[in-house]
Design a protein around this motif. Structure first.
Motif, PDB file in Angstrom:
ATOM      1  N   MET A   1      -9.810  46.700  36.491  1.00  0.00           N
ATOM      2  CA  MET A   1      -8.891  46.821  35.488  1.00  0.00           C
ATOM      3  C   MET A   1      -8.873  45.254  35.119  1.00  0.00           C
ATOM      4  SD  MET A   1      -8.409  49.771  34.010  1.00  0.00           S
ATOM      5  CE  MET A   1      -8.283  51.441  34.503  1.00  0.00           C
ATOM      6  N   SER A   2      -8.794  44.547  36.281  1.00  0.00           N
ATOM      7  CA  SER A   2      -8.479  43.132  36.251  1.00  0.00           C
ATOM      8  C   SER A   2      -9.734  42.557  35.332  1.00  0.00           C
ATOM      9  CB  SER A   2      -8.615  42.480  37.591  1.00  0.00           C
ATOM     10  OG  SER A   2      -9.999  42.496  38.080  1.00  0.00           O
ATOM     11  N   GLU A   3     -10.754  43.000  35.192  1.00  0.00           N
ATOM     12  CA  GLU A   3     -11.982  42.526  34.356  1.00  0.00           C
ATOM     13  C   GLU A   3     -11.508  42.538  32.859  1.00  0.00           C
ATOM     14  OE1 GLU A   3     -16.298  43.133  35.812  1.00  0.00           O
ATOM     15  OE2 GLU A   3     -15.117  44.930  35.968  1.00  0.00           O
ATOM     16  N   LEU A   4     -10.734  43.707  32.549  1.00  0.00           N
ATOM     17  CA  LEU A   4     -10.451  43.832  31.119  1.00  0.00           C
ATOM     18  C   LEU A   4      -9.330  42.835  30.727  1.00  0.00           C
ATOM     19  CD1 LEU A   4     -11.867  46.636  31.710  1.00  0.00           C
ATOM     20  CD2 LEU A   4     -10.105  47.757  30.348  1.00  0.00           C
ATOM     21  N   SER A   5      -8.574  42.352  31.576  1.00  0.00           N
ATOM     22  CA  SER A   5      -7.580  41.382  31.000  1.00  0.00           C
ATOM     23  C   SER A   5      -8.183  40.019  30.763  1.00  0.00           C
ATOM     24  CB  SER A   5      -6.551  41.174  32.359  1.00  0.00           C
ATOM     25  OG  SER A   5      -7.191  40.620  33.513  1.00  0.00           O
ATOM     26  N   GLN A   6      -9.429  39.883  31.032  1.00  0.00           N
ATOM     27  CA  GLN A   6     -10.114  38.490  30.941  1.00  0.00           C
ATOM     28  C   GLN A   6     -10.642  38.642  29.314  1.00  0.00           C
ATOM     29  OE1 GLN A   6      -9.340  36.116  33.299  1.00  0.00           O
ATOM     30  NE2 GLN A   6      -8.366  37.733  34.021  1.00  0.00           N
ATOM     31  N   LEU A   7     -10.635  39.735  28.844  1.00  0.00           N
ATOM     32  CA  LEU A   7     -11.345  39.969  27.448  1.00  0.00           C
ATOM     33  C   LEU A   7     -10.524  39.623  26.250  1.00  0.00           C
ATOM     34  CD1 LEU A   7     -13.199  43.411  28.460  1.00  0.00           C
ATOM     35  CD2 LEU A   7     -14.086  40.901  28.698  1.00  0.00           C
ATOM     36  N   SER A   8     -11.228  39.468  25.256  1.00  0.00           N
ATOM     37  CA  SER A   8     -10.135  39.296  23.976  1.00  0.00           C
ATOM     38  C   SER A   8     -10.815  39.908  22.806  1.00  0.00           C
ATOM     39  CB  SER A   8     -10.627  37.667  23.566  1.00  0.00           C
ATOM     40  OG  SER A   8      -9.807  37.326  22.176  1.00  0.00           O
ATOM     41  N   PRO A   9      -9.855  40.533  22.097  1.00  0.00           N
ATOM     42  CA  PRO A   9      -8.477  40.177  22.050  1.00  0.00           C
ATOM     43  C   PRO A   9      -7.579  40.828  23.283  1.00  0.00           C
ATOM     44  CG  PRO A   9      -8.963  41.849  20.218  1.00  0.00           C
ATOM     45  CD  PRO A   9     -10.244  41.546  20.882  1.00  0.00           C
ATOM     46  N   GLN A  10      -6.844  40.062  23.912  1.00  0.00           N
ATOM     47  CA  GLN A  10      -6.304  40.425  25.053  1.00  0.00           C
ATOM     48  C   GLN A  10      -5.152  41.617  24.959  1.00  0.00           C
ATOM     49  OE1 GLN A  10      -4.213  37.661  27.276  1.00  0.00           O
ATOM     50  NE2 GLN A  10      -3.750  39.043  29.154  1.00  0.00           N
ATOM     51  N   PRO A  11      -4.153  41.678  23.574  1.00  0.00           N
ATOM     52  CA  PRO A  11      -3.548  42.870  23.553  1.00  0.00           C
ATOM     53  C   PRO A  11      -4.092  43.914  23.479  1.00  0.00           C
ATOM     54  CG  PRO A  11      -2.788  40.892  22.124  1.00  0.00           C
ATOM     55  CD  PRO A  11      -4.037  40.567  22.689  1.00  0.00           C
ATOM     56  N   LEU A  12      -5.184  44.107  22.861  1.00  0.00           N
ATOM     57  CA  LEU A  12      -6.234  45.404  22.484  1.00  0.00           C
ATOM     58  C   LEU A  12      -6.569  45.677  23.735  1.00  0.00           C
ATOM     59  CD1 LEU A  12      -8.662  46.182  19.851  1.00  0.00           C
ATOM     60  CD2 LEU A  12      -9.215  46.708  22.290  1.00  0.00           C
ATOM     61  N   TRP A  13      -7.172  44.910  24.561  1.00  0.00           N
ATOM     62  CA  TRP A  13      -7.846  45.394  26.126  1.00  0.00           C
ATOM     63  C   TRP A  13      -6.880  45.665  27.060  1.00  0.00           C
ATOM     64  CZ3 TRP A  13     -12.440  46.995  25.934  1.00  0.00           C
ATOM     65  CH2 TRP A  13     -13.489  46.252  25.245  1.00  0.00           C
ATOM     66  N   ASP A  14      -5.677  45.110  26.973  1.00  0.00           N
ATOM     67  CA  ASP A  14      -4.538  45.531  27.848  1.00  0.00           C
ATOM     68  C   ASP A  14      -4.090  46.809  27.722  1.00  0.00           C
ATOM     69  OD1 ASP A  14      -4.465  43.206  29.149  1.00  0.00           O
ATOM     70  OD2 ASP A  14      -2.881  42.157  27.878  1.00  0.00           O
ATOM     71  N   ALA A 125      -1.925  47.874  19.524  1.00  0.00           N
ATOM     72  CA  ALA A 125      -1.807  46.220  19.729  1.00  0.00           C
ATOM     73  C   ALA A 125      -1.576  45.732  18.455  1.00  0.00           C
ATOM     74  CB  ALA A 125      -3.106  45.602  19.938  1.00  0.00           C
ATOM     75  N   VAL A 126      -1.588  46.319  17.317  1.00  0.00           N
ATOM     76  CA  VAL A 126      -1.005  45.826  15.981  1.00  0.00           C
ATOM     77  C   VAL A 126       0.449  45.984  15.846  1.00  0.00           C
ATOM     78  CG1 VAL A 126      -0.804  46.379  13.288  1.00  0.00           C
ATOM     79  CG2 VAL A 126      -3.263  46.180  14.633  1.00  0.00           C
ATOM     80  N   LEU A 127       1.007  47.113  16.720  1.00  0.00           N
ATOM     81  CA  LEU A 127       2.406  47.269  16.733  1.00  0.00           C
ATOM     82  C   LEU A 127       3.046  46.287  17.595  1.00  0.00           C
ATOM     83  CD1 LEU A 127       2.796  51.090  17.195  1.00  0.00           C
ATOM     84  CD2 LEU A 127       3.075  50.085  15.357  1.00  0.00           C
ATOM     85  N   ALA A 128       2.166  45.689  18.744  1.00  0.00           N
ATOM     86  CA  ALA A 128       2.896  44.972  19.841  1.00  0.00           C
ATOM     87  C   ALA A 128       2.725  43.290  19.397  1.00  0.00           C
ATOM     88  CB  ALA A 128       2.308  45.339  20.951  1.00  0.00           C
ATOM     89  N   ASP A 129       1.624  43.251  18.427  1.00  0.00           N
ATOM     90  CA  ASP A 129       1.476  41.643  18.322  1.00  0.00           C
ATOM     91  C   ASP A 129       2.185  41.122  16.938  1.00  0.00           C
ATOM     92  OD1 ASP A 129       0.486  39.226  17.755  1.00  0.00           O
ATOM     93  OD2 ASP A 129      -1.790  39.861  18.233  1.00  0.00           O
ATOM     94  N   LYS A 130       3.091  40.304  17.515  1.00  0.00           N
ATOM     95  CA  LYS A 130       4.064  39.986  16.202  1.00  0.00           C
ATOM     96  C   LYS A 130       3.353  38.903  15.173  1.00  0.00           C
ATOM     97  CE  LYS A 130       8.495  40.467  18.723  1.00  0.00           C
ATOM     98  NZ  LYS A 130       7.795  41.306  19.713  1.00  0.00           N
ATOM     99  N   THR A 131       2.105  38.616  15.740  1.00  0.00           N
ATOM    100  CA  THR A 131       1.311  37.305  14.852  1.00  0.00           C
ATOM    101  C   THR A 131       0.372  38.227  13.653  1.00  0.00           C
ATOM    102  OG1 THR A 131      -0.620  37.386  16.374  1.00  0.00           O
ATOM    103  CG2 THR A 131       1.243  35.985  16.676  1.00  0.00           C
ATOM    104  N   VAL A 132       0.302  39.530  13.732  1.00  0.00           N
ATOM    105  CA  VAL A 132      -0.465  40.177  12.624  1.00  0.00           C
ATOM    106  C   VAL A 132       0.331  40.578  11.759  1.00  0.00           C
ATOM    107  CG1 VAL A 132      -1.540  42.360  12.415  1.00  0.00           C
ATOM    108  CG2 VAL A 132      -1.850  41.394  14.452  1.00  0.00           C
ATOM    109  N   GLU A 133      -0.083  40.091  10.464  1.00  0.00           N
ATOM    110  CA  GLU A 133       0.609  40.087   9.107  1.00  0.00           C
ATOM    111  C   GLU A 133       0.521  41.439   8.482  1.00  0.00           C
ATOM    112  OE1 GLU A 133       1.188  36.386   7.035  1.00  0.00           O
ATOM    113  OE2 GLU A 133      -0.380  35.686   8.345  1.00  0.00           O
ATOM    114  N   HIS A 134       1.317  42.308   8.085  1.00  0.00           N
ATOM    115  CA  HIS A 134       1.012  43.644   7.437  1.00  0.00           C
ATOM    116  C   HIS A 134       2.080  43.962   6.563  1.00  0.00           C
ATOM    117  CE1 HIS A 134       3.871  45.266  10.351  1.00  0.00           C
ATOM    118  NE2 HIS A 134       3.162  44.623  11.148  1.00  0.00           N
ATOM    119  N   GLY A 135       1.752  45.136   5.681  1.00  0.00           N
ATOM    120  CA  GLY A 135       2.973  45.649   5.071  1.00  0.00           C
ATOM    121  C   GLY A 135       3.651  46.781   5.816  1.00  0.00           C
ATOM    122  N   PRO A 136       4.411  47.725   4.923  1.00  0.00           N
ATOM    123  CA  PRO A 136       4.884  48.903   5.928  1.00  0.00           C
ATOM    124  C   PRO A 136       3.705  49.409   6.839  1.00  0.00           C
ATOM    125  CG  PRO A 136       5.809  48.728   3.636  1.00  0.00           C
ATOM    126  CD  PRO A 136       4.715  47.696   3.682  1.00  0.00           C
TER     127      PRO A 136
END
Length: 485
Positions: A1-14, A125-136
Motif C-alpha cells: 500500500m505504501s507504493e500507492l501513497s506515492q502516486l498522484s492524485p494522492q487523495p484518489l490513490w489513498d 476524493a472529490v468529497l474530501a478535496d476542498k480544492t475541487v470546485e463544484h456546484g451542489p
C-alpha cells in the motif's frame, strides 16, 4: 500500500488503497459500505442509505457555485472476485494486494478491483478535496452491480436531487460513453442419469488452464478462448475414440467473466489411457495454433485422481456435451448504428454437473431489446431439442444514446480544451447502470468516463496509472464547468 501513497492524485490513490484493504466482492460489500458511511458522517456530510443498501452522500456547493446544476457522481461498491488457481485468497476476508509494475497497477494473483474501485475512490476524493470546485454535489454508490445490478434495480425513487449523473465505470481513457448494452441471464438445466463405472477403470482429472479470461462485455469482441467451450469441443470430437465415462465437469464461476479454466473427471479403461493422453496433447497443439496469439499460456493435461462415484450414462453424456458444444458463445452481431461496437453477444459463464442435472449459465448482452430476445429464443430452442429446462431472468435495459445530451457535449469540449484532441464518443457493449437509472429518474442527463483498465473480471486486471491522473483532470474540470440551472 505504501507504493500507492506515492502516486498522484494522492487523495484518489489513498482512498483506493483503503478500498483494497477492505474485502468487498459482490454480496460482501457491507464492511466497505459501513466504512464509507462512517467516514462521511465524520466529515459532517449528509449521508443516507436506501432499502437496497445504496449510499447517497451530499456535499454543498463551493461558495459562489450554488446556482449550478446539481451533479451526482456514481460508482458501484462491489468488485468481481477472480483469482489464479494457485493463489490462496479468500475474497470475503483477505485484502487485495496491489503493486506497481511500471506504468500499471496490478494485484497479486487476483482481480484488482479497479473496476469500479478507481471510480469510487475518485468520487470520495472529490468529497474530501476542498480544492475541487463544484456546484451542489451528490455521490451515489450502488450495491452488487457485478452480480446483477441489484442496487440499480432497487434504487430509491425521489432520492437523487441531481440533474446530471456522471458514471465512473468506463474503462478507457480518451473515450466518453453515451450508451451501453442491456442484458439478461439465461439458465439451461439438463436432466442427467448416472450409472456405475467398471471397477477396473482409472479416473483422471482433465484440466484446461492458462486462458486470459476477461470481461464478458468489454472483452467479448477479442475472440478470447472460453475454457468450457474448448473442453466441451474436445469431448464432442473424441467421443467415438474411447470408452470414456464423464463423472464431473465444471468451468467458470461468474456469468459475466469469460471462463479461464475448465475441468472434467473421467473414467477410462487402463489400456486406453496412453491414447487419451496423446489425444489431449494433439488437441492442445490445435488450440495453441488457434488461440495462442491471445491465450499464450494455455495448458491441457490429465492426472490420476481418486475421485469416485457414478458417471453419466452414455445417453446423458452425449446430450450434455452436444448441448454445450452447440450453444453459441461470443459475438452474435456487430452494430450497424455504432460501427466497431458489438451489438449482441452471449457468454457461457458457468457450467456445473450436479447429481441429477447439468447447469449452463449464460449472460446475453445487446444494444437493442430485439437482439436479446433473438438469443433467448435461440437458447430456448436448443434447450427444447436437448430436453433441457430453460429460463431467462434478470433482464435489464440498455442505455439509449442521446445525441443531444448537454453533458456529453460539455465533456467533449472540456476534454478538447484540456488535452488538445477530441475524445472518442462511444457506446459500450458492457452493461452500465445508467439504463436502470432512467426509470426512476427519466430527467437525468448522463455520461460515463473513466481511466484505462485492461483485463477486468480476471486476475490480469490492471489500471494505467497515468490515465488515472488524466481522468481526474477531466472529472474535476468537468465539475467546475457545469452550467447554471
Amino acid at each position: 500500500m505504501s507504493e500507492l501513497s506515492q502516486l498522484s492524485p494522492q487523495p484518489l490513490w489513498d482512498f483506493f488503497a483503503k478500498i483494497c484493504s477492505i474485502p468487498h466482492p459482490s454480496y460482501h460489500e457491507e464492511a466497505l459500505a459501513s466504512y464509507i458511511v462512517d467516514w462521511a458522517k465524520e466529515q459532517q456530510f449528509w449521508c443516507e442509505r436506501d432499502a437496497t443498501g445504496n449510499i447517497l452522500i451530499r456535499k454543498p456547493a463551493t461558495a459562489g457555485m450554488e446556482n449550478r446544476k446539481p451533479v451526482a457522481l456514481q460508482a458501484h461498491l462491489d468488485m468481481v472476485p477472480q483469482k489464479n488457481n494457485a493463489t490462496e485468497h479468500d475474497f470475503a476476508r483477505d485484502p487485495i494486494q496491489p503493486w506497481v509494475d511500471g506504468e500499471w497497477l496490478k494485484a497479486r494473483g487476483t482481480t484488482l478491483g479497479a473496476d469500479n474501485g478507481i471510480g469510487m475512490a475518485s468520487a470520495l476524493a472529490v468529497l474530501a478535496d476542498k480544492t475541487v470546485e463544484h456546484g451542489p454535489l451528490e455521490v451515489l454508490l450502488t450495491m452488487t452491480e457485478e452480480a446483477g445490478m441489484e442496487g440499480a434495480f432497487g434504487l430509491q425513487p425521489n432520492w437523487l436531487q441531481a440533474d446530471i449523473l456522471i458514471n465512473t465505470d468506463s474503462e478507457e481513457e480518451g473515450e466518453v460513453y453515451m450508451g451501453c448494452a442491456g442484458g439478461i441471464d439465461f439458465l439451461s438445466e439438463l436432466p442427467i442419469n448416472r450409472s456405475a463405472i467398471p471397477a477396473e477403470y482409472l479416473t483422471l482429472n482433465i484440466n484446461l488452464k492458462g486462458l486470459r479470461g476477461g470481461h464478458s462485455g468489454a472483452d467479448i469482441h477479442l475472440g478470447l478462448g472460453n475454457a468450457t467451450k474448448l473442453l466441451a469441443r474436445f469431448f464432442a470430437e473424441s467421443r467415438g475414440k474411447f470408452d470414456l465415462h464423464l463423472i464431473d465437469f465444471k468451468g467458470g464461476n461468474l456469468r459475466n467473466a469469460i471462463p479461464r479454466e475448465a475441468s472434467a473427471v473421467v473414467a477410462i479403461a487402463p489400456e486406453q489411457e496412453a491414447t487419451l493422453q496423446q489425444a489431449l496433447q494433439e488437441y492442445l497443439s490445435i488450440l495453441q495454433n488457434e488461440v495462442a496469439p491471445k491465450d499464450k499460456n494455455i495448458t491441457l493435461n490429465a492426472q490420476s485422481t481418486s475421485h469416485s462415484g457414478p458417471a453419466l450414462t452414455t445417453e446423458s453424456f452425449d446430450r450434455f456435451i452436444n448441448l454445450l458444444n452447440v450453444t453459441p458463445n461470443g459475438v452474435i452481431r456487430n452494430s450497424d448504428v455504432a460501427p466497431g461496437v458489438v451489438e449482441t453477444s452471449l457468454n457461457i459463464g458457468i457450467v456445473t454437473l450436479e447429481e441429477d442435472q447439468a447447469k449452463i449459465y449464460c449472460l446475453i448482452r445487446s444494444l437493442i431489446d430485439s437482439g436479446k430476445e433473438y438469443v433467448v429464443s435461440m437458447l430456448h430452442s436448443l434447450g427444447a431439442l436437448a430436453g433441457a429446462k430453460t429460463e431467462a431472468s434478470g433482464s435489464y435495459p440498455g442505455w439509449q444514446p442521446d445525441a443531444n445530451s448537454a453533458i456529453m457535449a460539455l465533456t467533449r469540449e472540456i476534454y478538447l480544451d484540456l488535452f488538445g484532441k477530441k475524445p472518442n464518443i462511444q457506446v459500450i457493449h458492457a452493461g452500465l447502470e445508467c439504463g436502470l437509472f432512467r426509470e426512476p429518474y427519466p430527467h437525468l442527463d448522463m455520461v460515463s468516463i473513466g481511466p484505462t483498465i485492461t483485463g477486468p473480471h480476471s486476475p490480469d486486471e490492471q489500471v494505467h496509472i497515468g490515465s488515472v491522473a488524466l481522468y481526474w483532470q477531466l472529472l474535476t474540470a468537468l465539475l467546475k464547468a457545469v452550467p447554471t440551472k
